[in-house]
Design a protein around this motif. Structure first.
Motif, PDB file in Angstrom:
ATOM      1  N   PHE A  33      43.196  33.780  30.788  1.00  0.00           N
ATOM      2  CA  PHE A  33      43.442  33.303  29.415  1.00  0.00           C
ATOM      3  C   PHE A  33      44.881  34.361  28.871  1.00  0.00           C
ATOM      4  O   PHE A  33      44.638  35.428  29.293  1.00  0.00           O
ATOM      5  CB  PHE A  33      42.234  33.564  28.486  1.00  0.00           C
ATOM      6  N   LEU A  41      35.959  31.638  29.054  1.00  0.00           N
ATOM      7  CA  LEU A  41      36.350  32.658  30.267  1.00  0.00           C
ATOM      8  C   LEU A  41      35.624  32.685  31.448  1.00  0.00           C
ATOM      9  O   LEU A  41      34.183  32.893  31.135  1.00  0.00           O
ATOM     10  CB  LEU A  41      36.531  34.214  29.894  1.00  0.00           C
ATOM     11  N   GLY A  93      37.072  36.117  35.534  1.00  0.00           N
ATOM     12  CA  GLY A  93      38.245  36.165  34.850  1.00  0.00           C
ATOM     13  C   GLY A  93      38.579  37.228  33.953  1.00  0.00           C
ATOM     14  O   GLY A  93      37.912  38.197  33.739  1.00  0.00           O
ATOM     15  N   ALA A 124      41.272  38.028  30.446  1.00  0.00           N
ATOM     16  CA  ALA A 124      41.971  37.683  29.097  1.00  0.00           C
ATOM     17  C   ALA A 124      42.932  38.571  28.676  1.00  0.00           C
ATOM     18  O   ALA A 124      42.514  39.598  28.557  1.00  0.00           O
ATOM     19  CB  ALA A 124      40.723  37.280  28.003  1.00  0.00           C
ATOM     20  N   SER A 179      37.521  41.413  30.748  1.00  0.00           N
ATOM     21  CA  SER A 179      37.132  40.804  32.074  1.00  0.00           C
ATOM     22  C   SER A 179      35.837  40.688  31.861  1.00  0.00           C
ATOM     23  O   SER A 179      35.114  41.422  31.174  1.00  0.00           O
ATOM     24  CB  SER A 179      37.847  41.766  33.082  1.00  0.00           C
TER      25      SER A 179
END
Length: 202
Positions: A112, A135, A139, A141, A200
């Motif tokens: 993201f 997310l 992942g 951000a 994360s």
């Protein structure tokens, strides 16, 4: 220094800053600094989904990420850009408010990205909730949200960009409680200085 997004070495002045705009892709210093500092996270999408809120143009970061194997989606709150700072955003995929991303299921996006958007959102805490919700595990951000150390967050009269929050250092706690890990990464290019918050999920 070549632009990390398009490799151009030609830049133009903007807003009193020399070499502010990349003549190749239109990236400003903050986009180029993010692309440089987060190069490892932006690389090798391997078909995973990336979501960008409030993108600058189709190349930054859409084309940049697609070339690296990401399945990319761009969202913006308005069809003509922020009313206080209008621009052409007909290239975005969906008109979505960051504080209400019901269009997207939980845990979809491996990446993201947003820069200078969260401070425009009235219910910014719900926006942070939504970012964490969409997310995917593993992942990241990447959120550039201007804040001042040594200050407490306060509401602000909308400025010429439509910002309604003047964030303080307590923003870091608000962001950190939504992620499993949070890192602050310094962004710098030319006269520009900022901090990238990298949240994360494990």
């Amino acid at each position: 220094m070549a632009c990390p997004i398009c490799d151009s070495t030609s830049f133009s002045a903007f807003g009193g800053r020399t070499s502010a705009v990349c003549d190749g892709c239109g990236a400003l210093e903050r986009q180029r600094a993010l692309a440089r500092e987060a190069a490892g996270l932006l690389a090798a999408g391997d078909g995973r989904w990336a979501l960008e809120a409030g993108p600058l143009n189709p190349r930054v970061f859409g084309e940049h990420l697609r070339r690296r194997g990401w399945s990319y989606v761009a969202i913006d709150r308005w069809t003509t850009g922020n009313p206080a700072d209008p621009r052409a955003v007909g290239f975005v995929d969906r008109t979505v408010d960051l504080s209400d991303m019901r269009d997207f299921n939980d845990h979809v996006f491996g990446l993201f990205v947003t820069q200078h958007v969260v401070e425009e959102i009235e219910d910014y805490e719900r926006a942070l909730d939504e970012i964490a919700r969409v997310l995917a595990p593993g992942g990241h951000a990447l959120m550039e949200i201007p804040f001042a150390r040594g200050r407490t967050t306060r509401r602000a009269e909308p400025n010429r960009y439509g910002n309604v929050w003047a964030f303080g250092e307590d923003l870091l706690d608000r962001v950190a409680e939504r992620f499993d890990a949070l890192e602050c990464v310094a962004l710098a290019e030319g006269q520009y200085r900022g901090e990238l918050l990298v949240g994360s999920l494990s």
